[in-house]
Design a protein around this motif. Structure first.
Motif, PDB file in Angstrom:
ATOM      1  N   THR A   1       0.833  -1.200   0.000  1.00  8.48           N
ATOM      2  CA  THR A   1       0.000   0.000   0.000  1.00  8.48           C
ATOM      3  C   THR A   1       0.873   1.257   0.000  1.00  8.48           C
ATOM      4  OG1 THR A   1      -1.654  -1.289   1.173  1.00  8.48           O
ATOM      5  CG2 THR A   1      -1.922   1.105   1.263  1.00  8.48           C
ATOM      6  N   GLU A   2       2.134   1.082   0.422  1.00  9.72           N
ATOM      7  CA  GLU A   2       3.043   2.236   0.499  1.00  9.72           C
ATOM      8  C   GLU A   2       3.668   2.604  -0.840  1.00  9.72           C
ATOM      9  OE1 GLU A   2       3.748  -0.884   1.128  1.00  9.72           O
ATOM     10  OE2 GLU A   2       5.873  -1.327   1.315  1.00  9.72           O
ATOM     11  N   LEU A   3       3.412   1.817  -1.866  1.00  9.53           N
ATOM     12  CA  LEU A   3       4.191   1.990  -3.099  1.00  9.53           C
ATOM     13  C   LEU A   3       3.624   3.043  -4.048  1.00  9.53           C
ATOM     14  CD1 LEU A   3       4.956  -1.774  -3.827  1.00  9.53           C
ATOM     15  CD2 LEU A   3       6.445  -0.075  -2.714  1.00  9.53           C
TER      16      LEU A   3
ATOM     17  N   ARG B   1       8.722   5.073  -3.322  1.00 11.59           N
ATOM     18  CA  ARG B   1       8.513   4.679  -4.719  1.00 11.59           C
ATOM     19  C   ARG B   1       8.869   3.215  -4.897  1.00 11.59           C
ATOM     20  NH1 ARG B   1      10.704   9.841  -5.638  1.00 11.59           N
ATOM     21  NH2 ARG B   1       9.000  11.302  -5.933  1.00 11.59           N
ATOM     22  N   ASN B   2       8.131   2.574  -5.771  1.00  8.18           N
ATOM     23  CA  ASN B   2       8.369   1.164  -6.082  1.00  8.18           C
ATOM     24  C   ASN B   2       9.661   1.045  -6.881  1.00  8.18           C
ATOM     25  OD1 ASN B   2       8.351  -1.418  -7.116  1.00  8.18           O
ATOM     26  ND2 ASN B   2       6.368  -1.241  -8.153  1.00  8.18           N
ATOM     27  N   SER B   3      10.720   0.631  -6.221  1.00  9.79           N
ATOM     28  CA  SER B   3      11.995   0.467  -6.946  1.00  9.79           C
ATOM     29  C   SER B   3      12.233  -0.996  -7.313  1.00  9.79           C
ATOM     30  CB  SER B   3      13.163   0.999  -6.104  1.00  9.79           C
ATOM     31  OG  SER B   3      13.198   0.373  -4.837  1.00  9.79           O
TER      32      SER B   3
ATOM     33  N   GLY C   1       7.330  -8.476  -2.218  1.00  7.12           N
ATOM     34  CA  GLY C   1       6.678  -7.906  -1.033  1.00  7.12           C
ATOM     35  C   GLY C   1       5.664  -8.848  -0.419  1.00  7.12           C
ATOM     36  N   GLY C   2       5.428  -8.616   0.877  1.00  2.00           N
ATOM     37  CA  GLY C   2       4.338  -9.293   1.561  1.00  2.00           C
ATOM     38  C   GLY C   2       4.509 -10.777   1.786  1.00  2.00           C
ATOM     39  N   VAL C   3       5.743 -11.239   2.003  1.00  2.00           N
ATOM     40  CA  VAL C   3       5.907 -12.681   2.229  1.00  2.00           C
ATOM     41  C   VAL C   3       6.340 -13.022   3.659  1.00  2.00           C
ATOM     42  CG1 VAL C   3       6.261 -13.509  -0.118  1.00  2.00           C
ATOM     43  CG2 VAL C   3       8.200 -12.586   1.123  1.00  2.00           C
ATOM     44  N   SER C   4       6.473 -11.986   4.507  1.00  2.00           N
ATOM     45  CA  SER C   4       6.894 -12.272   5.883  1.00  2.00           C
ATOM     46  C   SER C   4       5.658 -12.549   6.747  1.00  2.00           C
ATOM     47  CB  SER C   4       7.738 -11.096   6.391  1.00  2.00           C
ATOM     48  OG  SER C   4       8.266 -11.400   7.641  1.00  2.00           O
ATOM     49  N   VAL C   5       5.762 -12.266   8.031  1.00  2.00           N
ATOM     50  CA  VAL C   5       4.690 -12.669   8.959  1.00  2.00           C
ATOM     51  C   VAL C   5       3.798 -11.501   9.377  1.00  2.00           C
ATOM     52  CG1 VAL C   5       6.083 -14.570   9.853  1.00  2.00           C
ATOM     53  CG2 VAL C   5       6.208 -12.345  10.983  1.00  2.00           C
TER      54      VAL C   5
ATOM     55  N   TYR D   1      -0.033  -7.434   7.039  1.00  2.00           N
ATOM     56  CA  TYR D   1      -0.430  -7.137   5.655  1.00  2.00           C
ATOM     57  C   TYR D   1       0.387  -7.959   4.652  1.00  2.00           C
ATOM     58  CZ  TYR D   1      -2.465  -3.441   8.336  1.00  2.00           C
ATOM     59  OH  TYR D   1      -3.172  -2.767   9.279  1.00  2.00           O
ATOM     60  N   ASP D   2       1.073  -8.990   5.152  1.00  2.00           N
ATOM     61  CA  ASP D   2       1.903  -9.797   4.258  1.00  2.00           C
ATOM     62  C   ASP D   2       1.040 -10.819   3.515  1.00  2.00           C
ATOM     63  OD1 ASP D   2       4.216  -8.399   4.652  1.00  2.00           O
ATOM     64  OD2 ASP D   2       4.907  -9.645   6.316  1.00  2.00           O
ATOM     65  N   ILE D   3       0.322 -10.261   2.538  1.00  2.00           N
ATOM     66  CA  ILE D   3      -0.727 -11.034   1.857  1.00  2.00           C
ATOM     67  C   ILE D   3      -0.215 -12.130   0.938  1.00  2.00           C
ATOM     68  CG2 ILE D   3      -2.559  -9.310   1.959  1.00  2.00           C
ATOM     69  CD1 ILE D   3      -1.534  -8.583  -0.971  1.00  2.00           C
TER      70      ILE D   3
ATOM     71  N   SER E   1      10.895 -11.386  -1.479  1.00  2.00           N
ATOM     72  CA  SER E   1      10.712 -10.435  -0.391  1.00  2.00           C
ATOM     73  C   SER E   1      10.562  -9.012  -0.928  1.00  2.00           C
ATOM     74  CB  SER E   1      11.927 -10.524   0.525  1.00  2.00           C
ATOM     75  OG  SER E   1      11.933  -9.439   1.396  1.00  2.00           O
ATOM     76  N   GLY E   2       9.970  -8.159  -0.133  1.00  2.00           N
ATOM     77  CA  GLY E   2       9.853  -6.749  -0.510  1.00  2.00           C
ATOM     78  C   GLY E   2      11.107  -5.971  -0.180  1.00  2.00           C
ATOM     79  N   ASN E   3      11.848  -6.410   0.794  1.00  2.00           N
ATOM     80  CA  ASN E   3      13.089  -5.706   1.124  1.00  2.00           C
ATOM     81  C   ASN E   3      13.998  -5.752  -0.099  1.00  2.00           C
ATOM     82  OD1 ASN E   3      13.081  -4.533   3.653  1.00  2.00           O
ATOM     83  ND2 ASN E   3      13.593  -6.433   4.723  1.00  2.00           N
ATOM     84  N   PRO E   4      14.461  -4.573  -0.576  1.00  2.00           N
ATOM     85  CA  PRO E   4      15.169  -4.547  -1.861  1.00  2.00           C
ATOM     86  C   PRO E   4      16.372  -5.495  -1.931  1.00  2.00           C
ATOM     87  CG  PRO E   4      14.578  -2.343  -1.197  1.00  2.00           C
ATOM     88  CD  PRO E   4      14.211  -3.229  -0.054  1.00  2.00           C
TER      89      PRO E   4
HETATM   90  N1  LIG Z   1       8.271 -10.286  12.937  1.00  2.00           N
HETATM   91  C1  LIG Z   1       9.013 -10.482  11.872  1.00  2.00           C
HETATM   92  N2  LIG Z   1       9.196  -9.469  11.035  1.00  2.00           N
HETATM   93  C2  LIG Z   1       9.936  -9.648   9.925  1.00  2.00           C
HETATM   94  C3  LIG Z   1      10.509 -10.900   9.687  1.00  2.00           C
HETATM   95  C4  LIG Z   1      10.281 -11.959  10.579  1.00  2.00           C
HETATM   96  O1  LIG Z   1      10.759 -13.096  10.396  1.00  2.00           O
HETATM   97  N3  LIG Z   1       9.506 -11.705  11.655  1.00  2.00           N
HETATM   98  N4  LIG Z   1      11.283 -11.056   8.561  1.00  2.00           N
HETATM   99  C5  LIG Z   1      11.976  -9.885   8.140  1.00  2.00           C
HETATM  100  C6  LIG Z   1      12.640 -10.156   6.931  1.00  2.00           C
HETATM  101  S1  LIG Z   1      13.908 -11.258   7.051  1.00  2.00           S
HETATM  102  C7  LIG Z   1      12.306  -9.559   5.770  1.00  2.00           C
HETATM  103  S2  LIG Z   1      13.281  -9.786   4.375  1.00  2.00           S
HETATM  104  C8  LIG Z   1      11.148  -8.725   5.622  1.00  2.00           C
HETATM  105  C9  LIG Z   1      10.311  -9.266   4.477  1.00  2.00           C
HETATM  106  O2  LIG Z   1       9.309  -8.422   4.203  1.00  2.00           O
HETATM  107  P1  LIG Z   1       8.187  -8.748   3.145  1.00  2.00           P
HETATM  108  O3  LIG Z   1       8.712  -9.628   2.079  1.00  2.00           O
HETATM  109  O4  LIG Z   1       6.995  -9.169   3.830  1.00  2.00           O
HETATM  110  O5  LIG Z   1       8.008  -7.369   2.411  1.00  2.00           O
HETATM  111  P2  LIG Z   1       7.118  -6.128   2.849  1.00  2.00           P
HETATM  112  O6  LIG Z   1       6.682  -6.283   4.222  1.00  2.00           O
HETATM  113  O7  LIG Z   1       6.119  -5.937   1.794  1.00  2.00           O
HETATM  114  O8  LIG Z   1       8.184  -4.982   2.728  1.00  2.00           O
HETATM  115  C10 LIG Z   1       9.407  -4.983   3.403  1.00  2.00           C
HETATM  116  C11 LIG Z   1      10.138  -3.672   3.127  1.00  2.00           C
HETATM  117  O9  LIG Z   1      10.416  -3.546   1.760  1.00  2.00           O
HETATM  118  C12 LIG Z   1       9.832  -2.385   1.219  1.00  2.00           C
HETATM  119  N5  LIG Z   1       9.312  -2.686  -0.123  1.00  2.00           N
HETATM  120  C13 LIG Z   1       8.338  -3.561  -0.379  1.00  2.00           C
HETATM  121  N6  LIG Z   1       8.090  -3.593  -1.695  1.00  2.00           N
HETATM  122  C14 LIG Z   1       8.926  -2.728  -2.267  1.00  2.00           C
HETATM  123  C15 LIG Z   1       9.134  -2.303  -3.612  1.00  2.00           C
HETATM  124  N7  LIG Z   1       8.395  -2.813  -4.613  1.00  2.00           N
HETATM  125  N8  LIG Z   1      10.081  -1.376  -3.852  1.00  2.00           N
HETATM  126  C16 LIG Z   1      10.824  -0.884  -2.838  1.00  2.00           C
HETATM  127  N9  LIG Z   1      10.679  -1.243  -1.547  1.00  2.00           N
HETATM  128  C17 LIG Z   1       9.734  -2.144  -1.263  1.00  2.00           C
HETATM  129  C18 LIG Z   1       8.700  -2.081   2.157  1.00  2.00           C
HETATM  130  O10 LIG Z   1       8.300  -0.737   2.080  1.00  2.00           O
HETATM  131  C19 LIG Z   1       9.309  -2.468   3.497  1.00  2.00           C
HETATM  132  O11 LIG Z   1      10.167  -1.440   3.939  1.00  2.00           O
HETATM  133  O12 LIG Z   1      10.343  -8.747   6.774  1.00  2.00           O
HETATM  134  C20 LIG Z   1      11.070  -8.676   7.997  1.00  2.00           C
HETATM  135  N10 LIG Z   1      10.145  -8.617   9.041  1.00  2.00           N
END
Ligand SMILES: Nc1nc2c(c(=O)[nH]1)N[C@H]1C(S)=C(S)[C@@H](COP(=O)(O)OP(=O)(O)OC[C@H]3O[C@@H](n4cnc5c(N)ncnc54)[C@H](O)[C@@H]3O)O[C@H]1N2
Ligand code: MOO
Ligand SMILES: [Mg+2]
Length: 426
Positions: free
Chosen positions: A204-206, A219-221, A268-272, A275-277, A316-319
């Motif tokens: 939703t932040e993108l 921004r969606n990078s 994005g959205g694969v963690s716990v 909103y990790d849909i 993962s969403g983390n770049p």
């Molecule tokens: N309680 C816990 N929290 C987290 C865990 C965990 O095990 N327990 N794992 C961490 C790890 S490791 C990671 S890696 C991240 C994975 O996050 P997600 O894959 O669910 O991604 P989001 O939540 O959607 O976003 C994470 C981060 O990345 C930014 N983001 C997302 N999409 C984009 C995009 N297209 N371009 C640029 N940046 C993006 C988003 O804004 C967030 O900052 O979770 C940890 N948390």
């Protein structure tokens, strides 16, 4: 428990796979695509579908390597110490011509570089080492020294014999391969078609690249990065935008994408998190999930499923994790679908340029710069390499593989690196 509740329960209890096991689960479904024919000038970067065998010897005739005279070396044995051997010039052979006369004792043919050496001649003497005269109305060439047989003559089939394998299937076509294909008269090349890769982001932040920055948003990078990465390994990216964190939207988007493309990559959205849909969505139907945790950092939450035979790679969403996840899982799959002979990143050995002290019980893939000093390859880990950090991705030539250990690794240690595609920036 119904499937949704089960999915929720399993969110926190994931079975982590080793990277190699996760890769092999994916590769099982990365099936070779069909062949297509492309014009030679559009074949660069594509993967050959079939081996190419030399349809004729190359060169196809004995070829002169110099502008000079073709003659019999035996005729020049008497030359030397001020004594010239004079031979009658019986032919003049420019490039592209067929010799009009065979060479017999006492005769020579003027010949140009690249022209066909006449039968009977076994050597070519360069112009600078010869003299000419007219003797009784006959043009003659004078040779000052004995000549070795075979000199300045490239024999027919020297580079390739007829029927010899020149280019194996699975080879990525580069400029040198194009030269071979052109030389053998192959204007249409059989390659494997490019996989079409649907890409979308969740969050939703993108914001899109065109949108002004507003509080709380980014921004969606990742999507443009993935688009470039897919192109880099020969895939055809299809950009499906970004969606808000809404599971219904994600479900229909995934379904349509899986029906339309050869591979689907999401970010994005694969963690716990609440909103990790994407994680929830894939767990709902856990029967077709390949994995949702890997013993690696970054990218431990990388998730993969196969639906209707199509791979769904939820990065993962983390770049940083998105980048690493792509190279370890998506790239090999995209390459294998094109029949590439080397789908995985090449493994090199380098000297670690600086201490790396982050310890972990997972294998770390640390983005790093490569430099060569006095013939030795060094890998310098990025100063900030957290999964959430985006900006140091651009300076990465490789990923240093740090196995799970109790202590860090020190500058000077030998380390395994996975070489990323492209030039070393240094
Ligand atoms: N309680 C816990 N929290 C987290 C865990 C965990 O095990 N327990 N794992 C961490 C790890 S490791 C990671 S890696 C991240 C994975 O996050 P997600 O894959 O669910 O991604 P989001 O939540 O959607 O976003 C994470 C981060 O990345 C930014 N983001 C997302 N999409 C984009 C995009 N297209 N371009 C640029 N940046 C993006 C988003 O804004 C967030 O900052 O979770 C940890 N948390
Ligand atoms: O997936 Mo996270 O990137 O392991 O840090
Ligand atoms: Mg998350």
């Amino acid at each position: 428990m119904n499937s949704k509740e089960e999915a929720k329960d399993s969110k926190f209890h994931r079975k982590a796979l080793q990277v190699a096991e996760a890769q092999s689960r994916i590769m099982e479904y990365a099936k070779l695509l069909q062949m297509e024919e492309v014009p030679l000038d559009q074949s660069v970067g594509r993967y050959l579908a079939e081996p190419v065998y030399a349809p004729h010897p190359f060169p196809a005739f004995n070829r002169s390597g110099m502008d000079g005279y073709a003659l019999m070396s035996a005729d020049t044995e008497e030359a030397g110490e001020g004594k010239r051997v004079w031979l009658d010039v019986v032919d003049n052979i420019p490039c592209g011509a067929v010799p009009a006369a065979d060479i017999r004792r006492g005769t020579a043919a003027r010949i140009m570089t690249g022209a066909q050496v006449p039968a009977g001649a076994d050597t070519v003497v360069m112009l600078e080492a010869t003299e000419s005269r007219e003797e009784g109305g006959r043009l003659q060439v004078g040779i000052r020294k004995p000549q070795a047989a075979g000199k300045n003559v490239t024999p027919r089939g020297f580079e390739l014999k007829e029927g010899e394998l020149v280019l194996p299937a699975g080879r990525m076509i580069k400029a040198g391969d194009i030269a071979v294909l052109a030389a053998f008269g192959i204007p249409l090349v059989q390659v494997i078609r490019r996989p079409r890769v649907g890409i979308f982001a969740t969050g939703t932040e993108l914001l899109d690249v065109h949108e002004p920055l507003v509080p709380g948003k980014i921004r969606n990078s990742n999507s443009p990065m993935l688009e470039a990465l897919v192109r880099e390994c020969g895939g055809e990216p299809v950009m499906l935008g970004a969606i808000v964190d809404d599971i219904e939207q994600a479900r229909s988007k995934v379904q349509i994408a899986l029906e339309s493309y050869d591979v689907v990559i999401t970010t994005g959205g694969v963690s716990v998190g609440d909103y990790d849909i994407m994680g929830d969505l894939i767990r709902e139907n856990s029967g077709d999930m390949l994995f949702n945790k890997v013993t690696m950092r970054p990218g431990s939450v990388t998730t993969a499923a196969v639906r209707g035979g199509t791979l769904l790679l939820a990065l993962s969403g983390n770049p940083g994790a998105c980048f690493v996840g792509f190279h370890l899982f998506a790239r090999p799959a995209i390459l294998q679908m094109q029949g590439a002979d080397q789908p995985f990143l090449p493994e090199w050995t380098a000297v670690l340029g600086a201490d790396y002290n982050k310890v972990n019980n997972y294998t770390r893939f640390v983005r790093a710069r490569l430099e060569i000093h006095e013939g030795q390859l060094y890998a310098y880990p990025a100063v900030i390499d957290e999964s959430s950090v985006m900006v140091t991705i651009k300076d990465s030539d490789c990923l240093i593989v740090i196995p799970p250990e109790e202590r860090g690794v020190s500058a000077g240690d030998s380390v395994k690196v996975l070489k990323l595609p492209g030039e070393i920036r240094g």
